[in-house]
Motif scaffolding. Sequence first.
Motif, PDB file in Angstrom:
ATOM      1  N   ARG A 194     -13.412   6.680  -2.662  1.00 60.63           N
ATOM      2  CA  ARG A 194     -12.685   6.292  -1.449  1.00 60.63           C
ATOM      3  C   ARG A 194     -11.345   5.636  -1.782  1.00 60.63           C
ATOM      4  NH1 ARG A 194     -13.060   5.869   3.892  1.00 60.63           N
ATOM      5  NH2 ARG A 194     -12.097   4.100   4.947  1.00 60.63           N
ATOM      6  N   ALA A 195     -11.315   4.779  -2.787  1.00 63.21           N
ATOM      7  CA  ALA A 195     -10.057   4.098  -3.127  1.00 63.21           C
ATOM      8  C   ALA A 195      -8.971   5.111  -3.489  1.00 63.21           C
ATOM      9  CB  ALA A 195     -10.277   3.113  -4.274  1.00 63.21           C
ATOM     10  N   VAL A 248      -7.815   6.800  -0.175  1.00 61.56           N
ATOM     11  CA  VAL A 248      -6.948   5.920   0.619  1.00 61.56           C
ATOM     12  C   VAL A 248      -5.572   5.813  -0.028  1.00 61.56           C
ATOM     13  CG1 VAL A 248      -6.637   3.515   1.372  1.00 61.56           C
ATOM     14  CG2 VAL A 248      -8.867   4.621   1.633  1.00 61.56           C
ATOM     15  N   GLU A 249      -5.547   5.614  -1.331  1.00 63.16           N
ATOM     16  CA  GLU A 249      -4.265   5.496  -2.027  1.00 63.16           C
ATOM     17  C   GLU A 249      -3.448   6.776  -1.892  1.00 63.16           C
ATOM     18  OE1 GLU A 249      -2.307   4.777  -6.441  1.00 63.16           O
ATOM     19  OE2 GLU A 249      -4.502   4.847  -6.268  1.00 63.16           O
ATOM     20  N   PRO A 306      -2.489   1.884  -8.752  1.00 66.05           N
ATOM     21  CA  PRO A 306      -2.044   1.638  -7.379  1.00 66.05           C
ATOM     22  C   PRO A 306      -0.860   0.666  -7.338  1.00 66.05           C
ATOM     23  CG  PRO A 306      -4.444   1.563  -7.486  1.00 66.05           C
ATOM     24  CD  PRO A 306      -3.932   1.648  -8.911  1.00 66.05           C
TER      25      PRO A 306
END
Length: 157
Positions: A32-33, A36-37, A143
């Motif tokens: 998920r990270a 999203v990024e 990120p």
Amino acid sequence: MIIGALMATLLIGCSRSGALSPDDPIFKGLPRAAVVETLSLPRVQTNLKGMSTEQRRSLAQASVRTLIACREALHVYLTWIHTGAPPKVSPGPMPTNPIEPGNSAVAQEYARLKAAVASGDPDQLRAMLLAEGGCGPNWPAEPGGPTIAAVVQEQGA
């Protein structure tokens, strides 16, 4: 380079530009990270505009996987130059339902990474990471961080 060609090919598409949600089923199986990024990156948002739903979904899924693959390539390169031996290439996560043509483009990117490692020459991987249209100039190393190319260039020649 292959991903750049895929993006260019898909950009020829037409139709609507609706935003994708990280909860979209196309991202099932991906971290998920990373989803999203990737969806928050201005370059990705621009590339997804004006595409048909099918094209947008393929490119969005491939973009998440490309971010992961490019960071894997950076990890392999940094480990290789610091230890003198390349680590095993991680194939990265696979979405539950891979979408073409993005899936094939990502598979080719991993094949190029493995070929660079098999060459026995870290400079081949370095060149791949610095190539225009490739991983280095287009993706952040972490990120909010510098590009992969900037990190590679910091390592010297």
